[in-house]
Design an enzyme around this catalytic site. Structure first.
Site, PDB file in Angstrom:
ATOM      1  N   ASP A  35      29.764  21.054  -2.473  1.00 33.70           N
ATOM      2  CA  ASP A  35      28.832  20.650  -3.514  1.00 33.70           C
ATOM      3  C   ASP A  35      28.796  19.138  -3.704  1.00 33.70           C
ATOM      4  OD1 ASP A  35      26.964  21.314  -5.642  1.00 33.70           O
ATOM      5  OD2 ASP A  35      28.543  20.711  -7.031  1.00 33.70           O
ATOM      6  N   HIS A  83      27.194  13.604  -1.860  1.00 35.85           N
ATOM      7  CA  HIS A  83      27.330  12.475  -2.780  1.00 35.85           C
ATOM      8  C   HIS A  83      28.453  11.522  -2.380  1.00 35.85           C
ATOM      9  CE1 HIS A  83      24.536  14.673  -5.080  1.00 35.85           C
ATOM     10  NE2 HIS A  83      25.343  15.337  -5.850  1.00 35.85           N
ATOM     11  N   LYS A 111      20.215   6.398  -7.986  1.00 34.91           N
ATOM     12  CA  LYS A 111      20.806   5.689  -9.118  1.00 34.91           C
ATOM     13  C   LYS A 111      20.842   4.198  -8.833  1.00 34.91           C
ATOM     14  CE  LYS A 111      23.584   9.637 -10.561  1.00 34.91           C
ATOM     15  NZ  LYS A 111      22.851   9.858 -11.803  1.00 34.91           N
ATOM     16  N   GLU A 124      33.417  15.344 -13.881  1.00 32.00           N
ATOM     17  CA  GLU A 124      32.490  16.005 -14.801  1.00 32.00           C
ATOM     18  C   GLU A 124      33.280  16.726 -15.883  1.00 32.00           C
ATOM     19  OE1 GLU A 124      28.796  17.633 -12.443  1.00 32.00           O
ATOM     20  OE2 GLU A 124      30.608  18.183 -11.364  1.00 32.00           O
ATOM     21  N   HIS A 154      20.067  12.938  -4.767  1.00 31.25           N
ATOM     22  CA  HIS A 154      19.581  12.182  -5.916  1.00 31.25           C
ATOM     23  C   HIS A 154      20.551  11.096  -6.360  1.00 31.25           C
ATOM     24  CE1 HIS A 154      22.126  15.145  -8.028  1.00 31.25           C
ATOM     25  NE2 HIS A 154      22.244  14.216  -8.948  1.00 31.25           N
ATOM     26  N   LYS A 206      19.505  19.476  -1.439  1.00 30.29           N
ATOM     27  CA  LYS A 206      20.833  19.863  -0.971  1.00 30.29           C
ATOM     28  C   LYS A 206      21.162  21.262  -1.509  1.00 30.29           C
ATOM     29  CE  LYS A 206      23.946  18.193  -4.596  1.00 30.29           C
ATOM     30  NZ  LYS A 206      24.689  19.433  -4.825  1.00 30.29           N
ATOM     31  N   LYS A 239      35.476  19.442 -11.831  1.00 25.46           N
ATOM     32  CA  LYS A 239      34.839  19.886 -13.068  1.00 25.46           C
ATOM     33  C   LYS A 239      35.896  20.059 -14.151  1.00 25.46           C
ATOM     34  CE  LYS A 239      30.725  21.990 -11.084  1.00 25.46           C
ATOM     35  NZ  LYS A 239      29.851  20.967 -11.709  1.00 25.46           N
TER      36      LYS A 239
END
Length: 509
Positions: free
Chosen positions: A253, A258, A200, A234, A196, A166, A358
């Protein structure tokens, strides 16, 4: 006892089929931090075939010996478990390096004899898995030159696959163009668009949890569920990724890949089987059911933010605009909250609230399913003043697990209700398995299983939903950035987004 094992247990999956992993961008962070440690974990787990090799391509002008030396030094810092020398040496001896500029034909010409030598020496049978761990603007060119070098042709039982990192596009038009150009060279079943997050354990467990437990599937709908929250928080800032983040922002992002994948797995209908296309058909169907936003919806149901200076774990941190390679007047969002509506029978009038940012107070990714309250009539003449809703919380990281909160009588002579939780933690039940998050994705790609990878129509559907938001934000730059201090849960408007519906964000401790 040998330290290197390739045989799985009778109940576990078999080792992957013989192949060569060819990594474009082999000297980059992703390779040393994630891919090489993931390969080592697959080896130790008995999932890497004996007939295996890695060929790294990079722009750094070094040879194989120097590359092996660098990787052998770096693996100590990024391995997720203590290294066993014999196992690592086995893998290191199968790592090769080819230097060159990916936009020219030279490295592809140099690659071919190295592939042939690795095939001969390690018995990899001509099966090649190409991993594009590069900047996105190189994706098309690399695939084009692989095709020109006749490295994408599948014949005589030999397969060729390409993993694309990505972000896959930056809006609907660019995603369509990227899909179109890559599919001129590759068949769709050769393209592995990786996210990714789908590697998980808890994300993969969503389907098992939903469809294998008879107590949950009957109540997984608008009749019993009040709303759903998805939080991806995050504590870190953009660190050294300022240049990339200035072009991407939180929406591109995190949400485009995700979070939309989490929405799809949480809300999709049961597939007819676990075959790749059956699962991906239902995911795409769900994504297409997300209600498009009008400009008025975007203004009322989307919140963007950018962090300023603040405190994280008691330590002062700088604001986004002071990060390296970030414009001092940047209007890039580092936080976003959305209220998403799904127009289908199961989820009508059940809002999905999502937020990601973030420099949040906690590092956490979780899905909260808030059930409707039970009727209060029975408790009107008791000391109970209100009933709390049941919450199902699926924790994806850092402590993977699932908890269910429900009411129970507090011991004593009067009727009082307390909230208790049944809690399941993966590590307590199944042990702490070393993982970078890429092991499953690499293994599935080697095995030719596309279930966990995004299909072209899923990618384009996600961008079709988000591109109007990007367009409106571009036309109306934010005036209040930065609008939340580091170490907080985003701008006040994020709280207002959910509170005006009489709801609250779950408190993450």
């Amino acid at each position: 006892m040998a330290l290197v094992t390739h045989a799985s247990t009778e109940s576990g999956p078999p080792p992957a089929v013989p192949c060569i992993l060819v990594v474009f961008g082999a000297t980059g962070d992703l390779t040393k931090r994630k891919l090489i440690p993931a390969l080592y974990n697959l080896l130790k787990g008995g999932l890497l075939p004996k007939e295996f090799a890695v060929i790294g391509l990079g722009t750094t002008d070094i040879d194989t010996d120097e590359f092996r030396r660098r990787i052998s030094t770096e693996i100590s810092a990024f391995a997720t478990a203590p290294l066993e020398p014999e196992a690592w040496n086995w893998l290191a001896e199968r790592i090769y390096y080819v230097p060159g500029d990916f936009t020219t034909s030279a490295p592809y010409e140099r690659l071919q004899p190295v592939l042939a030598e690795a095939d001969r020496k390690h018995g990899t049978q001509g099966n090649y898995l190409f991993y594009l761990a590069t900047i996105p603007k190189l994706f098309c060119k690399i695939v084009e030159l692989l095709g020109a070098a006749n490295l994408t042709q599948q014949e005589n039982g030999r397969w060729r696959r390409v993993i694309v990192e990505k972000p896959f596009g930056s809006d609907l038009n660019s995603a369509r163009a990227l899909n179109r150009d890559i599919r001129k060279i590759l068949d769709e079943n050769q393209i592995y668009r990786i996210d990714h997050y789908l590697g998980k354990e808890t994300v993969q467990n969503l389907l098992v949890f939903r469809f294998s437990n008879g107590i949950f599937e009957p109540i997984w709908n608008r009749r019993y569920i009040d709303h759903v929250q998805i939080t991806v928080a995050e504590t870190v800032g953009v660190e050294e990724r300022g240049r990339y983040y200035e072009e991407a922002g939180a929406l591109r992002d995190m949400v485009a890949n995700h979070i939309f994948q989490l929405i799809a797995l949480t809300a999709m209908e049961p597939p007819g089987s676990f075959d790749a296309d059956a699962v991906r058909d239902e995911k795409v169907k769900l994504l297409r059911a997300i209600q498009p936003m009008t400009p008025e919806d975007i203004l009322s149901r989307s919140i963007r933010g950018q962090y300023g200076a603040g405190l994280i774990d008691g330590q002062s941190v700088r604001g986004y605009r002071l990060e390296p390679k970030v414009s001092e007047n940047s209007s890039t969002e580092t936080f976003i909250a959305l209220k998403v509506a799904i127009d289908n029978w199961r989820w009508a009038e059940v809002p999905f609230y999502i937020r990601t940012g973030k420099r949040m107070p906690r590092h956490a990714t979780e899905i909260t399913v808030q059930f409707k309250r039970a009727p209060f009539q029975l408790f009107r003449r008791t000391e109970v003043d209100r009933l709390h809703s049941n919450q199902l919380v699926i924790r994806i990281q850092p402590d993977e697990g699932i908890s269910l909160e429900f009411g129970a009588k507090i011991p004593g002579s009067s009727l009082r209700i307390g909230t208790v939780a049944m809690d399941f933690e993966y590590t307590k039940y199944f042990g702490n398995k070393p993982s970078t998050g890429y092991e499953t994705m690499l293994y599935e790609a080697m095995q030719g299983d596309l279930t966990l990878f995004n299909r072209f129509d899923g990618v384009e559907t996600s961008w079709a939903m988000l591109t109007p938001i990007l367009d409106l934000w571009k036309a109306l730059p934010p005036r209040s950035f930065p609008n939340y201090p580091a170490g907080t849960w985003g701008p006040p408007e994020s709280q207002a987004l959910i509170e005006r519906d009489g709801r609250h964000w779950r408190i993450i401790k």
